[in-house]
Write a protein that holds these residues in place. Structure first.
Motif, PDB file in Angstrom:
ATOM      1  N   ASP A  64       0.815  -1.223   0.000  1.00  0.00           N
ATOM      2  CA  ASP A  64       0.000   0.000   0.000  1.00  0.00           C
ATOM      3  C   ASP A  64       0.839   1.260   0.000  1.00  0.00           C
ATOM      4  O   ASP A  64       0.318   2.360  -0.176  1.00  0.00           O
ATOM      5  CB  ASP A  64      -0.930   0.000   1.229  1.00  0.00           C
ATOM      6  CG  ASP A  64      -1.929  -1.151   1.173  1.00  0.00           C
ATOM      7  OD1 ASP A  64      -2.337  -1.504   0.049  1.00  0.00           O
ATOM      8  OD2 ASP A  64      -2.287  -1.687   2.247  1.00  0.00           O
ATOM      9  N   GLU A  65       2.142   1.125   0.205  1.00  0.00           N
ATOM     10  CA  GLU A  65       3.006   2.303   0.246  1.00  0.00           C
ATOM     11  C   GLU A  65       4.383   1.958  -0.323  1.00  0.00           C
ATOM     12  O   GLU A  65       4.727   0.794  -0.506  1.00  0.00           O
ATOM     13  CB  GLU A  65       3.136   2.817   1.684  1.00  0.00           C
ATOM     14  CG  GLU A  65       3.581   1.748   2.681  1.00  0.00           C
ATOM     15  CD  GLU A  65       3.550   2.233   4.109  1.00  0.00           C
ATOM     16  OE1 GLU A  65       3.554   3.462   4.308  1.00  0.00           O
ATOM     17  OE2 GLU A  65       3.544   1.399   5.016  1.00  0.00           O
ATOM     18  N   TYR A  66       5.146   2.999  -0.615  1.00  0.00           N
ATOM     19  CA  TYR A  66       6.506   2.814  -1.110  1.00  0.00           C
ATOM     20  C   TYR A  66       7.387   2.464   0.087  1.00  0.00           C
ATOM     21  O   TYR A  66       7.822   3.333   0.821  1.00  0.00           O
ATOM     22  CB  TYR A  66       7.015   4.088  -1.779  1.00  0.00           C
ATOM     23  CG  TYR A  66       6.256   4.466  -3.026  1.00  0.00           C
ATOM     24  CD1 TYR A  66       6.625   3.947  -4.261  1.00  0.00           C
ATOM     25  CD2 TYR A  66       5.180   5.340  -2.969  1.00  0.00           C
ATOM     26  CE1 TYR A  66       5.934   4.286  -5.424  1.00  0.00           C
ATOM     27  CE2 TYR A  66       4.486   5.689  -4.119  1.00  0.00           C
ATOM     28  CZ  TYR A  66       4.861   5.165  -5.339  1.00  0.00           C
ATOM     29  OH  TYR A  66       4.183   5.496  -6.476  1.00  0.00           O
ATOM     30  N   LYS A  67       7.633   1.170   0.295  1.00  0.00           N
ATOM     31  CA  LYS A  67       8.388   0.757   1.466  1.00  0.00           C
ATOM     32  C   LYS A  67       9.284  -0.436   1.129  1.00  0.00           C
ATOM     33  O   LYS A  67       8.798  -1.540   0.872  1.00  0.00           O
ATOM     34  CB  LYS A  67       7.443   0.413   2.611  1.00  0.00           C
ATOM     35  CG  LYS A  67       8.075   0.595   3.982  1.00  0.00           C
ATOM     36  CD  LYS A  67       7.027   0.706   5.057  1.00  0.00           C
ATOM     37  CE  LYS A  67       7.635   1.079   6.407  1.00  0.00           C
ATOM     38  NZ  LYS A  67       8.130   2.448   6.451  1.00  0.00           N
ATOM     39  N   THR A  68      10.584  -0.200   1.129  1.00  0.00           N
ATOM     40  CA  THR A  68      11.547  -1.245   0.819  1.00  0.00           C
ATOM     41  C   THR A  68      11.513  -2.356   1.869  1.00  0.00           C
ATOM     42  O   THR A  68      11.667  -3.541   1.546  1.00  0.00           O
ATOM     43  CB  THR A  68      12.973  -0.645   0.732  1.00  0.00           C
ATOM     44  OG1 THR A  68      12.999   0.352  -0.282  1.00  0.00           O
ATOM     45  CG2 THR A  68      14.004  -1.716   0.405  1.00  0.00           C
ATOM     46  N   LYS A  69      11.270  -1.975   3.132  1.00  0.00           N
ATOM     47  CA  LYS A  69      11.257  -2.943   4.226  1.00  0.00           C
ATOM     48  C   LYS A  69      10.230  -4.063   3.980  1.00  0.00           C
ATOM     49  O   LYS A  69      10.475  -5.233   4.294  1.00  0.00           O
ATOM     50  CB  LYS A  69      10.962  -2.235   5.546  1.00  0.00           C
ATOM     51  CG  LYS A  69      11.128  -3.120   6.774  1.00  0.00           C
ATOM     52  CD  LYS A  69      10.741  -2.384   8.050  1.00  0.00           C
ATOM     53  CE  LYS A  69      11.749  -1.313   8.405  1.00  0.00           C
ATOM     54  NZ  LYS A  69      11.434  -0.674   9.722  1.00  0.00           N
ATOM     55  N   THR A  70       9.093  -3.713   3.386  1.00  0.00           N
ATOM     56  CA  THR A  70       8.043  -4.704   3.103  1.00  0.00           C
ATOM     57  C   THR A  70       8.548  -5.753   2.111  1.00  0.00           C
ATOM     58  O   THR A  70       8.323  -6.952   2.280  1.00  0.00           O
ATOM     59  CB  THR A  70       6.792  -4.014   2.509  1.00  0.00           C
ATOM     60  OG1 THR A  70       6.354  -2.999   3.413  1.00  0.00           O
ATOM     61  CG2 THR A  70       5.675  -5.009   2.271  1.00  0.00           C
ATOM     62  N   MET A  71       9.251  -5.288   1.071  1.00  0.00           N
ATOM     63  CA  MET A  71       9.770  -6.204   0.060  1.00  0.00           C
ATOM     64  C   MET A  71      10.937  -7.045   0.596  1.00  0.00           C
ATOM     65  O   MET A  71      11.071  -8.212   0.259  1.00  0.00           O
ATOM     66  CB  MET A  71      10.222  -5.413  -1.180  1.00  0.00           C
ATOM     67  CG  MET A  71       9.101  -4.729  -1.932  1.00  0.00           C
ATOM     68  SD  MET A  71       7.928  -5.900  -2.662  1.00  0.00           S
ATOM     69  CE  MET A  71       6.492  -5.608  -1.641  1.00  0.00           C
TER      70      MET A  71
END
Length: 207
Positions: free
Chosen positions: A132-139
């Protein structure tokens, strides 16, 4: 017909999928894959190298000494290749290194690349990849959970800017879409992570 597990972003199994024999269970053709890799790398070359031939080097318009009687070897110009500041023999010039590969060879190479990943257990099928957001940590967490941290290639069925941007900061990780997929990227990746929707598109294109 290869049957693989379908997992979610947490690495949990959510189902299974039967893959097409025609695409994911062919005998890998090493020659076809090699030709496509060479073709890809040749196309990446800028081909802008350039050097001056004897006709392009400035100076040398006058014959350095007369033809006979001096004891020297005959010379017509001080800009001949054997002279200091002379031109270059067969000087490289800007050119394209691209070459054409037959359509059948391209298709065989792609099928061979997919099949080799199945054989090596390096193909991971995921139900969907979304954020839902630009987040490298999620990937980063997703790749860790599905055990694909080392040089993964993530294949999406369409452009998802949030996923693409989030993955772009991860070293050696790469995203692509079905319509831009190539043999070099597949073979260069340690793990091939494909969404279920992308699998369907691949089977439509290469079946």
């Amino acid at each position: 017909m290869p049957k693989l597990d379908v997992i979610n972003m947490s690495g949990s199994k959510v189902g299974d999928i039967e893959l097409s024999d025609e695409i994911f269970a062919v005998e890998p053709n090493v020659a076809a894959m090699h030709q496509m890799v060479v073709n890809y790398l040749a196309s990446q070359r800028q081909g802008t190298q350039s050097a001056l031939t004897r006709s392009e080097v400035s100076g040398g318009g006058r014959k350095p000494w007369r033809q006979k009687g001096t004891g020297h070897a005959r010379q017509g110009s001080t800009r001949a290749p054997q002279w200091t500041h002379g031109g270059v023999v067969f000087a490289p010039k800007p050119r394209s290194y691209r070459f054409k590969v037959n359509k059948k060879v391209k298709r065989l190479a792609m099928k061979s690349a997919f099949s080799s990943k199945v054989i090596d257990n390096d193909l991971i099928i995921i139900d969907e990849i979304k954020t839902d957001e630009y987040k490298t940590k999620t990937m980063v967490k997703m790749l860790s959970d599905i055990k694909a941290e080392k040089k993964p290639l993530i294949v999406l069925d369409s452009v998802d800017k949030k996923v693409i941007k989030s993955v772009s900061n991860i070293p050696k990780a790469k995203t692509t879409q079905v319509n831009t997929l190539n043999v070099y990227d597949i073979m260069n990746a340690d793990k091939l992570v494909i969404t279920q929707a992308a699998i369907k598109k691949i089977e439509e294109v290469y079946a």
